[in-house]
Design a protein around this motif. Sequence first.
Motif, PDB file in Angstrom:
ATOM      1  N   MET A  33       0.846  -1.200   0.000  1.00  0.00           N
ATOM      2  CA  MET A  33       0.000   0.000   0.000  1.00  0.00           C
ATOM      3  C   MET A  33       0.878   1.246   0.000  1.00  0.00           C
ATOM      4  O   MET A  33       0.661   2.184  -0.763  1.00  0.00           O
ATOM      5  N   GLY A  34       1.900   1.224   0.873  1.00  0.00           N
ATOM      6  CA  GLY A  34       2.820   2.355   0.947  1.00  0.00           C
ATOM      7  C   GLY A  34       3.595   2.519  -0.337  1.00  0.00           C
ATOM      8  O   GLY A  34       3.769   3.643  -0.842  1.00  0.00           O
ATOM      9  N   LYS A  63       2.694   1.626  -3.323  1.00  0.00           N
ATOM     10  CA  LYS A  63       1.792   2.115  -4.381  1.00  0.00           C
ATOM     11  C   LYS A  63       1.543   3.621  -4.228  1.00  0.00           C
ATOM     12  O   LYS A  63       1.480   4.353  -5.213  1.00  0.00           O
ATOM     13  N   ARG A  64       1.391   4.061  -2.972  1.00  0.00           N
ATOM     14  CA  ARG A  64       1.164   5.499  -2.761  1.00  0.00           C
ATOM     15  C   ARG A  64       2.374   6.319  -3.220  1.00  0.00           C
ATOM     16  O   ARG A  64       2.223   7.423  -3.728  1.00  0.00           O
ATOM     17  N   ALA A  65       3.575   5.738  -3.019  1.00  0.00           N
ATOM     18  CA  ALA A  65       4.795   6.455  -3.411  1.00  0.00           C
ATOM     19  C   ALA A  65       5.021   6.398  -4.925  1.00  0.00           C
ATOM     20  O   ALA A  65       5.544   7.354  -5.506  1.00  0.00           O
ATOM     21  N   ASN A 121       2.716   5.662  -7.895  1.00  0.00           N
ATOM     22  CA  ASN A 121       1.362   5.272  -8.279  1.00  0.00           C
ATOM     23  C   ASN A 121       1.222   4.747  -9.707  1.00  0.00           C
ATOM     24  O   ASN A 121       0.157   4.290 -10.092  1.00  0.00           O
ATOM     25  N   ARG A 151     -10.432   0.987   2.607  1.00  0.00           N
ATOM     26  CA  ARG A 151      -9.969   2.251   2.010  1.00  0.00           C
ATOM     27  C   ARG A 151      -9.837   2.161   0.497  1.00  0.00           C
ATOM     28  O   ARG A 151      -9.445   3.116  -0.152  1.00  0.00           O
ATOM     29  N   GLU A 177      -7.668   0.572  -1.321  1.00  0.00           N
ATOM     30  CA  GLU A 177      -6.288   0.795  -1.765  1.00  0.00           C
ATOM     31  C   GLU A 177      -6.066   0.073  -3.102  1.00  0.00           C
ATOM     32  O   GLU A 177      -6.398  -1.112  -3.223  1.00  0.00           O
TER      33      GLU A 177
END
Length: 225
Positions: free
Chosen positions: A67-68, A70-72, A74, A101, A103
């Motif tokens: 998840m982290g 992917k956020r960094a 995208n 959420r 994600e």
Amino acid sequence: MQENLAKFCPGCGYPITLMMMNKTLEKLGLQKQAVLGLDIGCALLAWNYLPINTFQTHHGRVVPTMMGFKRARNNSVCFALVGDGGAYAIGLQSLIHAAKRDEPITVIVTNNTVYGMTGGQTAPTTLHGQITPTSPEGNIEEPFFGPELLKDIVKPGAFLARTAVNEVKQLQDYLEKAIQTQQAGHFSLVEVLSFCPTNWKTVGVDTINKLNGLKETFKLGEIEF
Ligand SMILES: Cc1ncc(C[n+]2csc(CCOP(=O)(O)OP(=O)(O)O)c2C)c(N)n1
Ligand code: SF4
Ligand SMILES: [Mg+2]
């Protein structure tokens, strides 16, 4: 590739899932964008198995890690490969919140009904009555149905499904749908019923019969919600 294959026990289901993942990524032209996170458990044996970027996390922590990631990044296509123990026991709270959420990652849960890497102990997916080293007289619990639990938690647009390593067409179809779901910005999870002959203590056709028997309890298909 031969050297890498040797890390899994003979007859293990994991290499089938991994090869179908790679085939699907190749078909979609996404190998360069793909990132594979491995949970602890037999998933970690895949650390240099595929020609894609791969790393290993702690037990039950691959979902928040991806998840982290992917956020960094995208534009990456993020997979979390995790066992039934990692996903539905130690990692369940992060799995639920990632689903809630929405994600945009793809979680692939290997359901072999046991804690494979540590010797076949009872997992959340162990069948009622199943004999394992920690349930020598048969498991007293009912099994846990992960995708069915998540159907009341996910947002519209998510994708949840269950298949098996000996249903390769369906496996590839679901992997493709899961990746497309991720690219559309939503959460996806595919549970894969998988051979563990070492801990099931099966050989040859008995391993296949055992897997086919699991399909009576764990229904294959896309989960409607
Ligand atoms: C925090 C923590 N607890 C326990 C362990 C020991 N451990 C390693 S793998 C594993 C079970 C793995 O089972 P599962 O997640 O179903 O994966 P499988 O090996 O069956 O694919 C356990 C309990 C650990 N590595 N870390
Ligand atoms: S213990 Fe089971 S899941 Fe792990 S590599 Fe061996 S056959 Fe595969
Ligand atoms: Mg397992």
